[in-house]
Design an enzyme around this catalytic site. Structure first.
Site: not given
Length: 528
Positions: A2, A71, A332
């Site tokens: 967001c 988050g 990764g």
């Protein structure tokens, strides 16, 4: 993923504020809200991940307090259990736990309780305090500045949203919170207090278990999940672990230059081994050069290796956004900072290796983490980074660095050994030495960028750049090209980035003038 914009005053009309909020609307195209509240201005662009209904929309308001957060709080079910006696939740959003958690414990204790990737801003009317906090690894971005008239502190997910409204815009430091007009460090993951004495097999077991848990946490989503797969060790391990947790094929994506796509064959080999639903994307010289300005604007950086490595990732995420319904992407990143780059093979001793790892962890938010966030979020996707898991990082950083340096004739040996003989990956992938992403998408990509810069600048231009840009002056035609483009978009803001990402030049074998691992004598067959 967001995006938010919060101003510490009401000195701007909402129409002006809305234009600034639009600068980061790609981070959250599903819902938008902006309003005056508590003598501030609050704006939020939502990408719906947890609780796809409107109930999960922010800002959240509770007991004369207001909050916006970009988050994922992975331990929110446990936190909800802690709070449910005194609070009734109205949504399935993980971020809804933050305000009641703050009311119960206060900011300092609250941020230490969070297991996740986050950046949030909170205002408490009762104490008239403006607060903010960012996760310890800086996975979620945040900048702050001061409004031009009333000089009130303000916050945004990206710097570009603050530029027209604020002065003195700077990155919010990871692992810090803002309270009482000061920044307080609450968690420095690079600061190792004790070194664990585990033997090699115990270390391997702990790394495997902790990484599996880190991946599992990041599969929490009410929206579909996909995976970036380069064919190198790190992304391949994330995909291998995730596939074991799914009852149907995971969706994986890889990109390479149409001329010399080095990594594509390895990504395909991993995908076939895992039974993944795999997609390959090809990019051309024209794609690379046409995307350059957009990439630099998106990244908010002038760093050479960050820009190079971002082009492939940016174009791949663009493809995913345009051709799939995915919203969450696992990657990764962060493994190199923990277990070593090609150049850290030249570390003169274990202590120097550890210091370098600590430095890289502290600066991640300016380089690899910045790259991943902007490339992914620019295309309305949310990136999740299992190797950045707090528990995993804490353990990896506590390992005796004597066991981490490359005395095994194999980089990242501890991580490889953690999954050895367990059929997660083919041995030839598990033990393969990988090239840096900007090299492995195809050496031609960097060559094209250098050729383009050579066509625009002379050696004299590079010499004059030292006077034109005294802060971290460009030293090649390519770096001058990137800096000129950056300054067009963000004039005078070069201080956002500490320096060029380069190998440690004080080490023998690392005094190179280009960040590519191809410049190192130990590059060998990496990426071939």
């Amino acid at each position: 993923m967001c995006g938010f914009l919060t101003l510490g005053s009401q000195e701007y009309e909402l129409t002006i504020f809305e234009e600034a909020l639009k600068e980061i609307e790609g981070r959250g195209p599903d819902q938008k809200d902006y309003r005056y509240a508590f003598h501030k201005i609050w704006g939020f662009n939502r990408l719906s991940i947890m609780d796809l209904s409107s109930k999960g929309m922010q800002p959240f308001v509770y007991q004369e307090s207001i909050l916006v957060c970009n988050g994922e709080i992975y331990n929110y079910p446990q936190l909800k259990e802690n709070l449910k006696k005194n609070h009734s939740f109205s949504s399935g959003s993980d971020c809804e736990v933050l305000l009641p958690l703050y009311k119960k414990y206060g900011l300092d204790i609250m941020v230490r309780m969070l297991d996740g990737e986050f950046a949030f801003v909170l205002y408490d009317q009762s104490s008239q305090q403006m607060m903010a906090a960012r996760d310890p690894m800086g996975i979620r971005p945040m900048f702050y500045g001061y409004t031009k008239k009333e000089h009130q502190i303000s916050f945004a997910s990206e710097a570009k949203a603050l530029m027209s409204l604020c002065e003195n815009v700077m990155p919010f430091p990871p692992g810090h919170y803002y309270l009482d007009n000061q920044f307080v460090c609450y968690n420095d993951l690079s600061d190792v207090k004790t070194i664990c004495t585990d033997d090699l097999e115990t270390i391997a077991y702990q790394l495997r278990i902790k990484l599996e848990k880190a991946v599992e946490k990041r599969l929490q989503s009410d929206a579909p999940v996909g995976y970036l797969l380069s064919g190198g060790l790190d992304s391949s391990l994330v995909c291998a672990i995730a596939q074991r947790m799914h009852d149907k094929p995971i969706q994986t994506f890889a990109i390479g230059m149409e001329t010399d796509p080095i990594d594509l064959k390895y990504a395909r080999q991993v995908a076939d081994y895992l039974g993944a639903n795999h997609t390959e994307v090809m990019m051309s010289k024209d794609d690379v050069l046409k995307s350059l300005r957009k990439v630099i604007y998106t990244l908010e950086t002038w760093d050479i290796t960050t820009i190079r490595a971002s082009i492939g990732m940016f174009l791949l995420c663009q493809y995913i956004h345009e051709n799939t319904d995915l919203k969450v992407i696992l990657t990764g990143e962060v493994s190199d900072e923990l277990f070593g780059y090609k150049y850290t093979d030249f570390a003169p001793n274990a202590l120097e290796f550890q210091k370098e790892s600590q430095k890289r962890i502290k600066e991640l938010y300016m380089y690899d983490v910045l790259r991943a966030d902007r490339c992914i979020s620019a295309h309305s996707l949310e990136g999740r980074v299992p190797f950045a898991d707090i528990d995993f990082v804490n353990y990896a950083m506590s390992i005796d660095p004597q066991k981490k340096i490359n005395t095994y004739q194999k980089g990242k040996y501890l991580l490889r050994h953690a999954f050895e003989g367990l059929d997660y990956l083919p041995d030839e992938i598990l033990m393969r030495e990988k090239a840096a992403f900007s090299d492995a998408v195809g050496h031609s990509m960097v060559d094209y960028l250098k050729e383009y810069a050579d066509s625009l600048y002379t050696d004299e231009d590079v010499d004059k750049a030292k006077e034109k840009y005294p802060y971290c002056p460009p030293f090649t035609k390519e770096s001058l090209l990137y800096r000129d483009i950056f300054e067009e978009f963000y004039p005078g803001q070069a201080k956002w980035i500490k320096d060029y990402w380069m190998p440690n030049k004080s080490w023998q074998g690392c005094d190179v003038d280009d960040p590519s691992a191809r410049m190192l004598k130990n590059y060998g067959d990496s990426g071939k």
